[in-house]
Structure formats: structure tokens, C-alpha cells
Design an enzyme around this catalytic site. Sequence first.
Site, PDB file in Angstrom:
ATOM      1  N   HIS A 160      78.538 -58.444  27.717  1.00  0.00           N
ATOM      2  CA  HIS A 160      79.458 -59.588  27.812  1.00  0.00           C
ATOM      3  C   HIS A 160      79.626 -60.313  26.476  1.00  0.00           C
ATOM      4  CE1 HIS A 160      79.787 -59.155  32.099  1.00  0.00           C
ATOM      5  NE2 HIS A 160      78.508 -59.362  32.296  1.00  0.00           N
ATOM      6  N   HIS A 196      79.514 -55.407  36.444  1.00  0.00           N
ATOM      7  CA  HIS A 196      80.413 -56.394  35.842  1.00  0.00           C
ATOM      8  C   HIS A 196      81.200 -55.770  34.691  1.00  0.00           C
ATOM      9  CE1 HIS A 196      76.990 -58.753  37.545  1.00  0.00           C
ATOM     10  NE2 HIS A 196      77.997 -59.446  38.037  1.00  0.00           N
ATOM     11  N   TYR A 322      69.411 -56.844  38.857  1.00  0.00           N
ATOM     12  CA  TYR A 322      68.680 -58.098  39.083  1.00  0.00           C
ATOM     13  C   TYR A 322      67.811 -58.116  40.341  1.00  0.00           C
ATOM     14  CZ  TYR A 322      71.723 -59.156  35.299  1.00  0.00           C
ATOM     15  OH  TYR A 322      72.345 -59.089  34.083  1.00  0.00           O
TER      16      TYR A 322
END
Length: 341
Positions: A160, A196, A322
Site C-alpha cells: 500500500h 487488498h 491477519y
Amino acid sequence: MRVIWNPKHADHAAPGEWEGGAVIPCYEAPERLGLIRAALDAAGGFTFEEPARPSEEVLAGAHDPAYVTYLREASAEARRARDPAAKQLWPTVFPFGPNPRATGARALRGRYCFDTYTPILPGTFAAALGGANAAAQAADLVAAGTERAVYVLTRPPGHHAEPDRCGGYCYFNNAAVAAERLSKRGPVAVLDLDVHHGNGTQHIFYARADVLTVSVHGDPAALYPFFSGFADETGTGTGLGANLNLPLPHGTGVKEYRPALATALDAVRRFKPAFLVFAFGADAHEADPIGGFKLPTKFYTEMGAAVRELGLPTVVVQEGGYNPATLGPCVVEVLKGLHAD
Ligand SMILES: [Zn+2]
């Protein structure tokens, strides 16, 4: 398989993250790395090494020098602070208006960050730089032909991180550092299979024809990072056609994921790269607390094997994932598939 791990990773441990007006425990915790390492140890066949002395030079081409300086100085500022609250630098206001100007410390926090998940702490710069150097060292091993595939075990993650902004737990874009380094030797494809969208990687190479970026991820209409990762983002200028986004809906399972992965791999083959950077996140797993996809652990072996069939010298870079119970097993399975003899 050789693993380059980041010994500085635990210098960055966020005390929490801002989510909808509340501070919740940070999903991106130092334990993640230890869990992966323990799983690889138990599986056997992996050797661990640290990168050589960290250098900022590896960031060239991936990050704006002013951003690198900001992150270094902001970490130092947090380190010097006496007040515990001042040891965490959180952005509160982000650039807005037709001509936003950032001159003071508080403005810079918003200028160089795009969300409320990514504070700067005393050890953030060292931890992030350690990861970037691990990625660079893995790229050098693969570029030299010493290794067919090398795994970069690091956190905080990187995909990111924009050229000049941190966000999404990411500070330096490790996959982009590896890709930039490899691109000196030939065309590179970056395949991002974190749940993501790898917005930072996309944007770093958006105008480049020599680096293909391909990402399979949750539809940004509903999933972080929300502002990019749509199917019609295909590159710009000479890089037009060298970015492929394959967004999938919330709840995606193997049946929907498998054809998207095949499309992604076809795009990589057609590009005819000399090297592959595989940005791997385990957060598309069915038990991940934030991903929303439904891939079972056993699918990760298939994922690794499919990437292996590309037959490319490959740097695997750890991104998200996660669930403490499934993160390690997913990494073991994907590397097993990737490295099977
Ligand atoms: Zn992720």
C-alpha cells in the site's frame, strides 16, 4: 529455500489503529512474523538470513526522496519525544482544497500519509528500511541466478505504500523495491495476491512499460483501499496496458478466485517478463478477520504451484494475513507449491 527476514521488524509495533472513531488492537502485529517463522521451521527446508547493513539507496526509483527524509526525521522526532503521546505520530488532517500547502509538522503528517491505520513510531523507519533491504537482497540473489525463488519474510508490509505516502500499515513498498532492482536486468511482472489492492505498487509503476503490475483483490467499492484497484485502471502513457486489476466481490471462494488467478497468470505470460515479484498476502483466507474472501488453506498449495508454472525467477514478498492461526500454514502451503521439486 532461502528466506531473507527483517531483523528490525519488531521495532515497529503500533499500539492500535483508528477504526470508525475507536482505537482497536492493531491487526498488523509483530507476532505475525514469529508465527510465520515458526511454521516454516516446523515445515523444514527453509534457511533464514538477514540482509546486509541497511541502506537507503535501495529505495531509489520506488520512493520520493523527500518522503524518505520525512519518514526518517519523523521517526527520530518520535524517538526524542518525552511525552508518551508524542511518541506516536498520527495524521489528523489530510490535504484538501485547490492548492494544499504543508509547512508545519502536523500538516506533514497528513501530507505523507493517507489513512488512520499507519502511525509513525520511534522504530518505524528502521523497521521499514529493514524490509526494503531484505527485498533488495532477495532481488539480487534472484537476478544473479543464484536462486530460482527467494522468500522475503518481513513486516510491516509494503504494497500500500505510495511513492510519497504511507498507508495501510505500509511505509516502504518492498515489492516495488525488488521490482525496481530487477528491472535493471529485464522486464518484471509484479503479481499481487493479497486480498487488498496493491495501490502503491500500481502507482509506482503506473507509467512504466517495463514493469507489469497485476493484482487480484476484493472490489474496492467495498474493501480497503477503496480509492483504487478498479478494473478500468490500466496504466498511463507508455505504461498504458501494463496494469491489470481483477477485483472480485466480497465472499469470493475458490470457484470465483481460480479463473481470476488464471487470467492474472495469462497476463504475466503474455508480458514475457524476465523476473517475477510475487506480493503474497494470506488475507484472502476464509478465516482472515478483515479480508472477506473464502479461500481454504489447501488452496494455497495450488496457488503456489500455479505461480511456479510460470517458470520465472521469483522474489516472494510477504504482505498481509491477519489470522494468527492460519497465517503460518498459508505461507507454508504457498511456498511448498512454489518450490516443489
Ligand atoms: Zn491485505
